[in-house]
Design a protein around this motif. Structure first.
Motif, PDB file in Angstrom:
ATOM      1  N   VAL A   1      18.929  52.081  20.670  1.00  0.00           N
ATOM      2  CA  VAL A   1      18.670  53.907  20.243  1.00  0.00           C
ATOM      3  C   VAL A   1      18.032  54.366  20.564  1.00  0.00           C
TER       4      VAL A   1
ATOM      5  N   HIS B   1      15.549  51.035  18.677  1.00  0.00           N
ATOM      6  CA  HIS B   1      15.372  52.168  18.301  1.00  0.00           C
ATOM      7  C   HIS B   1      14.357  52.957  18.559  1.00  0.00           C
TER       8      HIS B   1
ATOM      9  N   TYR C   1      29.802  53.522   6.169  1.00  0.00           N
ATOM     10  CA  TYR C   1      29.239  53.224   4.886  1.00  0.00           C
ATOM     11  C   TYR C   1      29.366  52.783   3.745  1.00  0.00           C
TER      12      TYR C   1
ATOM     13  N   ASP D   1      20.793  49.557   9.206  1.00  0.00           N
ATOM     14  CA  ASP D   1      19.276  49.479   9.195  1.00  0.00           C
ATOM     15  C   ASP D   1      18.846  48.284   8.433  1.00  0.00           C
TER      16      ASP D   1
ATOM     17  N   LEU E   1      27.816  51.237  12.857  1.00  0.00           N
ATOM     18  CA  LEU E   1      26.517  51.183  12.392  1.00  0.00           C
ATOM     19  C   LEU E   1      26.667  51.716  10.624  1.00  0.00           C
TER      20      LEU E   1
ATOM     21  N   GLY F   1      24.327  52.808   8.677  1.00  0.00           N
ATOM     22  CA  GLY F   1      22.798  53.682   9.234  1.00  0.00           C
ATOM     23  C   GLY F   1      22.108  53.741   7.743  1.00  0.00           C
ATOM     24  N   ASP F   2      20.518  54.191   7.543  1.00  0.00           N
ATOM     25  CA  ASP F   2      20.153  54.286   6.454  1.00  0.00           C
ATOM     26  C   ASP F   2      19.897  55.559   6.358  1.00  0.00           C
ATOM     27  N   SER F   3      21.031  56.326   7.297  1.00  0.00           N
ATOM     28  CA  SER F   3      21.381  58.003   6.840  1.00  0.00           C
ATOM     29  C   SER F   3      22.338  58.259   6.431  1.00  0.00           C
TER      30      SER F   3
ATOM     31  N   LYS G   1      18.843  46.124  13.316  1.00  0.00           N
ATOM     32  CA  LYS G   1      18.565  47.637  14.443  1.00  0.00           C
ATOM     33  C   LYS G   1      16.992  48.480  13.234  1.00  0.00           C
TER      34      LYS G   1
ATOM     35  N   GLU H   1      16.906  58.477  19.894  1.00  0.00           N
ATOM     36  CA  GLU H   1      17.405  59.086  19.258  1.00  0.00           C
ATOM     37  C   GLU H   1      16.269  60.326  19.806  1.00  0.00           C
TER      38      GLU H   1
ATOM     39  N   ILE I   1      26.289  57.827  19.887  1.00  0.00           N
ATOM     40  CA  ILE I   1      26.439  56.958  18.597  1.00  0.00           C
ATOM     41  C   ILE I   1      26.172  58.525  17.925  1.00  0.00           C
ATOM     42  N   LEU I   2      26.538  59.345  16.618  1.00  0.00           N
ATOM     43  CA  LEU I   2      26.643  59.965  16.121  1.00  0.00           C
ATOM     44  C   LEU I   2      26.845  59.634  14.843  1.00  0.00           C
ATOM     45  N   VAL I   3      25.828  60.763  13.512  1.00  0.00           N
ATOM     46  CA  VAL I   3      26.722  59.922  12.442  1.00  0.00           C
ATOM     47  C   VAL I   3      27.628  60.678  11.758  1.00  0.00           C
TER      48      VAL I   3
HETATM   49  O1  KIV Z   1      21.212  55.505  10.561  1.00  0.00           O
HETATM   50  C1  KIV Z   1      21.691  55.896  11.278  1.00  0.00           C
HETATM   51  O2  KIV Z   1      22.708  56.501  11.613  1.00  0.00           O
HETATM   52  C2  KIV Z   1      21.054  55.985  12.908  1.00  0.00           C
HETATM   53  C3  KIV Z   1      21.244  56.943  13.740  1.00  0.00           C
HETATM   54  C4  KIV Z   1      21.055  56.407  15.224  1.00  0.00           C
HETATM   55  C5  KIV Z   1      22.956  57.325  13.765  1.00  0.00           C
HETATM   56  O3  KIV Z   1      19.702  55.594  13.367  1.00  0.00           O
END
Ligand code: KIV
Length: 252
Positions: free
Chosen positions: A180, A137, A26, A85, A43, A45-47, A113, A182, A213-215
């Motif tokens: 992806v 996804h 990020y 994302d 990525l 990610g929106d995480s 994504k 999940e 894939i992982l956060v």
């Molecule tokens: O937002 C994210 O981190 C994701 C995951 C698939 C890792 O979409």
């Protein structure tokens, strides 16, 4: 010699021959570290809503926030493909999806994504027609966590299993270069992986996907307050940082 630039086409071409390791970043230092480590897909990610911004889930993440963090990660100028994302509510219609995908590309993303299958086929097609690579996804969709009341494994019931197959087929027909998966039942994730011609990238979906894939924060222990069950952290970075801070504090 610097490594070749990874594109969406590179990753699609790895199907069946090379596994894809993907992690989230990020900001600039993490994107640079992942790239120097040879991770081919990074990525934004929106995480980030949870592990960086402190929201309860991803549904509050805005386009402005995604752009801000995508710009930071893009400053690392990675050889890896940098994907971002599309956040909740940013791809409800096809024109809105294209406009927001273009914003992420202007911020430095090389692919976007989006979560969902047949329900977002039109949006995926429109983004592809605008020349922007898309990652699908499927399975547990974190942007739907509120409606679903939690993070549940997908594909156990036959109707869900068949729905996932149809969604995967539709996304491939719409032009995604990877999907992806999940929290999909591992046997179903394996079936999808064998069925479609683009790579699957699993998260909590077993070993049969074409990649994982992982956060990144879960992997290195920089968000220790919640770690998904399927992650085995390789480092407890926050514990080490806590120790370093305490040691310094004692010296002053
Ligand atoms: O937002 C994210 O981190 C994701 C995951 C698939 C890792 O979409």
């Amino acid at each position: 010699m610097s490594p070749p630039k990874i594109t969406a086409e590179t990753l699609r071409g790895w199907k069946g021959s090379r596994r894809i390791a993907a992690l989230t970043a990020y900001d600039y230092p993490m994107a640079k570290l992942l790239d120097e480590s040879g991770i081919p897909l990074i990525l934004v990610g929106d995480s980030l809503g949870m592990v960086v911004l402190g929201y309860a889930d991803t549904t509050r993440v805005t386009m402005d926030e995604m752009e801000h963090h995508t710009r930071a990660a893009a400053r690392a100028r990675p050889h890896a493909l940098l994907a971002a994302d599309l956040p909740y509510g940013s791809y409800v219609t096809a024109p809105q999806s294209v406009e927001n995908a273009r914003r992420l590309v202007a911020a430095g993303a090389e692919a976007v994504k989006a979560e969902g299958g047949r329900a977002i086929g039109e949006q995926v097609r429109a983004i592809r027609e605008a020349g922007i690579p898309v990652i699908g996804h499927l399975g547990m969709l974190p942007q739907h966590v509120r409606e679903e009341g939690g993070y549940h494994i997908k594909g156990r019931a036959e109707v869900e299993h068949q729905g996932l197959l149809a969604d995967a087929d539709d996304l491939v027909a719409a032009g995604v270069f990877a999907i992806v998966l999940e929290l999909v039942v591992p046997a179903v994730a394996g079936e999808i992986t064998r069925r479609i011609r683009v790579p699957t990238i699993g998260i909590g979906s077993g070993p049969e996907c074409d990649g994982q894939i992982l956060v990144c924060n879960d992997l290195v222990g920089t968000f220790p307050w919640f770690t998904p069950r399927f992650v085995q952290p390789r480092l407890r970075a926050f514990d080490q940082m806590r120790t370093a801070i305490a040691e310094w504090q004692r010296t002053i």
